[in-house]
Scaffold this active site. Structure first.
Site, mmCIF file in Angstrom:
data_model
loop_
_atom_site.group_PDB
_atom_site.id
_atom_site.type_symbol
_atom_site.label_atom_id
_atom_site.label_comp_id
_atom_site.label_asym_id
_atom_site.label_seq_id
_atom_site.Cartn_x
_atom_site.Cartn_y
_atom_site.Cartn_z
ATOM 1 N N LYS A 189 0.811 -1.218 0.000
ATOM 2 C CA LYS A 189 0.000 0.000 0.000
ATOM 3 C C LYS A 189 0.849 1.275 0.000
ATOM 4 O O LYS A 189 0.369 2.343 -0.389
ATOM 5 C CB LYS A 189 -0.931 0.002 1.210
ATOM 6 C CG LYS A 189 -2.041 -1.047 1.146
ATOM 7 C CD LYS A 189 -3.170 -0.604 0.238
ATOM 8 C CE LYS A 189 -4.351 -1.561 0.321
ATOM 9 N NZ LYS A 189 -5.457 -1.127 -0.559
ATOM 10 N N SER A 218 -9.251 0.881 7.594
ATOM 11 C CA SER A 218 -8.858 0.275 8.869
ATOM 12 C C SER A 218 -7.608 -0.572 8.671
ATOM 13 O O SER A 218 -7.155 -1.254 9.570
ATOM 14 C CB SER A 218 -9.989 -0.603 9.409
ATOM 15 O OG SER A 218 -10.310 -1.589 8.445
ATOM 16 N N ASP A 266 6.634 -15.583 -17.086
ATOM 17 C CA ASP A 266 5.503 -15.980 -17.919
ATOM 18 C C ASP A 266 4.167 -15.489 -17.371
ATOM 19 O O ASP A 266 3.229 -15.269 -18.134
ATOM 20 C CB ASP A 266 5.455 -17.512 -18.029
ATOM 21 C CG ASP A 266 6.669 -18.071 -18.726
ATOM 22 O OD1 ASP A 266 6.792 -17.825 -19.946
ATOM 23 O OD2 ASP A 266 7.502 -18.718 -18.071
ATOM 24 N N GLU A 277 -8.757 -14.892 -4.770
ATOM 25 C CA GLU A 277 -9.671 -14.346 -3.763
ATOM 26 C C GLU A 277 -10.045 -15.443 -2.772
ATOM 27 O O GLU A 277 -10.008 -16.629 -3.092
ATOM 28 C CB GLU A 277 -10.973 -13.860 -4.420
ATOM 29 C CG GLU A 277 -10.819 -12.689 -5.363
ATOM 30 C CD GLU A 277 -12.150 -12.341 -6.032
ATOM 31 O OE1 GLU A 277 -12.692 -11.261 -5.746
ATOM 32 O OE2 GLU A 277 -12.662 -13.172 -6.814
ATOM 33 N N ALA A 312 -16.571 -13.529 -0.659
ATOM 34 C CA ALA A 312 -15.483 -12.569 -0.895
ATOM 35 C C ALA A 312 -14.888 -12.710 -2.293
ATOM 36 O O ALA A 312 -14.082 -11.870 -2.700
ATOM 37 C CB ALA A 312 -14.381 -12.735 0.162
ATOM 38 N N ASP A 365 -16.005 -11.903 -5.042
ATOM 39 C CA ASP A 365 -16.924 -11.103 -5.861
ATOM 40 C C ASP A 365 -16.375 -10.816 -7.251
ATOM 41 O O ASP A 365 -17.128 -10.771 -8.221
ATOM 42 C CB ASP A 365 -17.232 -9.774 -5.155
ATOM 43 C CG ASP A 365 -15.979 -8.917 -5.000
ATOM 44 O OD1 ASP A 365 -15.151 -9.233 -4.123
ATOM 45 O OD2 ASP A 365 -15.802 -7.965 -5.785
ATOM 46 N N LYS A 420 10.179 -19.008 6.196
ATOM 47 C CA LYS A 420 10.585 -18.161 7.323
ATOM 48 C C LYS A 420 10.193 -16.704 7.108
ATOM 49 O O LYS A 420 10.873 -15.791 7.573
ATOM 50 C CB LYS A 420 12.095 -18.253 7.593
ATOM 51 C CG LYS A 420 12.681 -19.651 7.541
ATOM 52 C CD LYS A 420 12.078 -20.592 8.562
ATOM 53 C CE LYS A 420 12.691 -21.982 8.459
ATOM 54 N NZ LYS A 420 11.944 -22.953 9.298
ATOM 55 N N ASN A 480 1.465 -7.685 7.641
ATOM 56 C CA ASN A 480 0.958 -7.065 8.860
ATOM 57 C C ASN A 480 -0.011 -7.953 9.622
ATOM 58 O O ASN A 480 -1.231 -7.813 9.549
ATOM 59 C CB ASN A 480 0.347 -5.702 8.540
ATOM 60 C CG ASN A 480 1.438 -4.702 8.198
ATOM 61 O OD1 ASN A 480 2.589 -4.878 8.604
ATOM 62 N ND2 ASN A 480 1.099 -3.667 7.452
#
Lengths: 333, 333
Positions: free
Chosen positions: A52, A84, A176, A206, A212, A214, A278, A321
């Protein structure tokens, strides 16, 4: 069964003859697995721990280039968003480094560590309910004059996220295909644009949990889905595809396939990444590997298209995260 | 207190005078933190997920160079060891790649995933009780003629582990110091040797829980401690210092300080590495960072010795072999 005295002897030759006998009647089942050489793009090592940062920094760099923005007090008015997740921290960081205020609307149920991280980058956090966050953000923009920087449905964000595709093409010669997670579609459409005209195929993954998936379902019917309410463990992939991503991925046909995986498959791929590679990744980031390992449609498609030579496949590890608390809950014994 | 009418005015000058008045009576408390630039050596990315691969491969390469070993059927007789940890997998892998058998004695309480991993590398696993594993290994060696490759107390192992110190010196120019975990001391003494004559200082970290800080305590009294029975979460650091490591570290004075940290400090450093660095490490690997962050003696020492210029400090992340089950238990909510 035939009389025992008429049966052929139990030798290898007899098995070969048996195969001749039934060959027209059966399927020859596949022995070759799809041949894949996997290249992981570690956006979990990106600033703020997720891709992001690319979109947020790009959006602010673009603002600074906009005629009149500075002169009209843009720097003082700052930027605003509602998020959020990782976008909140990314915009807060990008704003801080440019010395401009960031107003971030977060649902009041956001986990404290994410609020703390966003405030830690110096942002002004405003709480909302889950449903009125867009309204609160728009009101805030009207009051402060801050520029709204949406989390994914904007060309500046899409182009910013797409930069990882260019990097990956520079890092891996002869790539590829690329597979990336898909939520609002900012990253996937950016990557799709980065591959336009190169011959590199782009796929999206997804979670299928509670609808979810969609983007996949929308593309099957040709109608963008505009409501999702999923509690998938892939908490970064609960949004629905935005207008601009839909236009790039579906209308311009720049995505070559969408695949959906189960919660258990996501967890299993995440376990593999943690234990064997790892690397700490959040559940959303494990979705592409889950597709590669467990989705039979995807695997058959690769086997057919890539043949014996196989594919060099880029896998986007979108972010890392997840807290140790979160890991403990996910993998509780 | 003095009569109010006799008090100095409440100004900055008055505070300066107040300091003059009490200066001989108080400590001037430190404001400067130790200045450290941290360089992490990611042995969690090493083969088998831990530094132990270095010692095991080195031991077998050395065997192959030993006059008569091959001619006397050394390759057929193979190697043996007793280990429930990373050394078992490392020796199994090194043996497999050389096409020689590996006999690994493991306590029957060893967690199944570690047994499976060792067998996965083709080793012959023999179970023992916790206390008779050395006896079982010695009997095995007598019967098979396999060569015993001990987990740490042997020059070939020590020199193998020390190779990471040479690498780190090549990777970071101007390194001032290295801190590594210490259990049997194979790695720490190897690193100490790699720094001999370079001016680079070497420090060791141990868990203090239930006496696992045997190296530190032994060096304080000048007597090597030969019994430890600790259940520290740092499960790779529960052994006591070997004879050869003691000779290098203590008698030859090649270690410059030993530090011990608490279970909570280890967990806290591990959380930081997982959450912020996005690296999976096992608890043992978090011990050096715990020393750097939380041990006041270490921090004061660095402040005094490194001064304002600070130190470039190498931190050994020794391994990443922790399962998602293990993470869930460690960080259970």
């Amino acid at each position: 069964m035939a009389d025992l005295s008429t049966c052929p002897p139990l030798t290898r030759d007899s098995v070969v003859q048996a195969l001749d006998l039934i060959k027209p009647l059966i399927h020859k089942t596949p022995a070759a697995k799809p041949v894949l050489r996997l290249w992981f793009k570690c956006e979990n090592f990106q600033r703020v721990g997720a891709f992001k940062a690319r979109g947020a920094f790009h959006a602010i760099e673009r603002l600074k280039l906009e005629p009149g923005w500075l002169e009209n007090g843009g720097r003082e008015k700052g930027v605003a968003t509602h998020s959020s997740g990782n976008h909140a921290q990314a915009l807060a960081l990008a704003a801080k480094e440019n010395g401009i205020p960031a107003h971030i609307v977060m649902p009041s149920i956001t986990i404290p560590s994410k609020v703390a991280a966003t405030k830690g980058y110096g942002a002004n956090v405003i709480f909302s309910t889950l449903t009125d966050r867009l309204t609160v953000a728009e009101k805030l923009v009207a009051e402060t004059g801050a520029r709204l920087v949406p989390p994914y449905d904007h060309p500046d964000i899409i182009l910013g996220q797409g930069t990882m595709g260019i990097e990956l093409q520079e890092q891996v010669t002869g790539l590829d295909a690329i597979i990336a997670p898909c939520s609002g579609g900012g990253m996937l459409s950016g990557i799709a644009l980065s591959c336009e005209g190169t011959g590199i195929k782009v796929f999206g993954g997804e979670p299928e949990f509670e609808g979810a998936d969609d983007a996949k379902r929308g593309m099957e019917t040709g109608q963008r889905i505009t409501y999702v309410n999923s509690t998938s463990i892939a908490d970064g992939l609960r949004s629905y595809l935005g207008v601009h991503p839909w236009s790039v991925l579906y209308e311009r046909k720049l995505v070559h396939g969408m695949y959906a995986v189960t919660e258990e498959q996501i967890k299993s791929a995440m376990k593999l990444i943690l234990e064997r590679m790892k690397l700490v990744v959040e559940p959303s980031a494990a979705v592409p590997l889950a597709v590669v390992l467990y989705d039979e449609d995807f695997r058959n498609m690769v086997e057919q298209q890539a043949g014996e030579e196989g594919w060099d496949l880029g896998i986007i590890l979108s972010g890392g995260n997840v807290s140790t608390d979160g890991l403990a809950t996910l993998f509780a014994n």
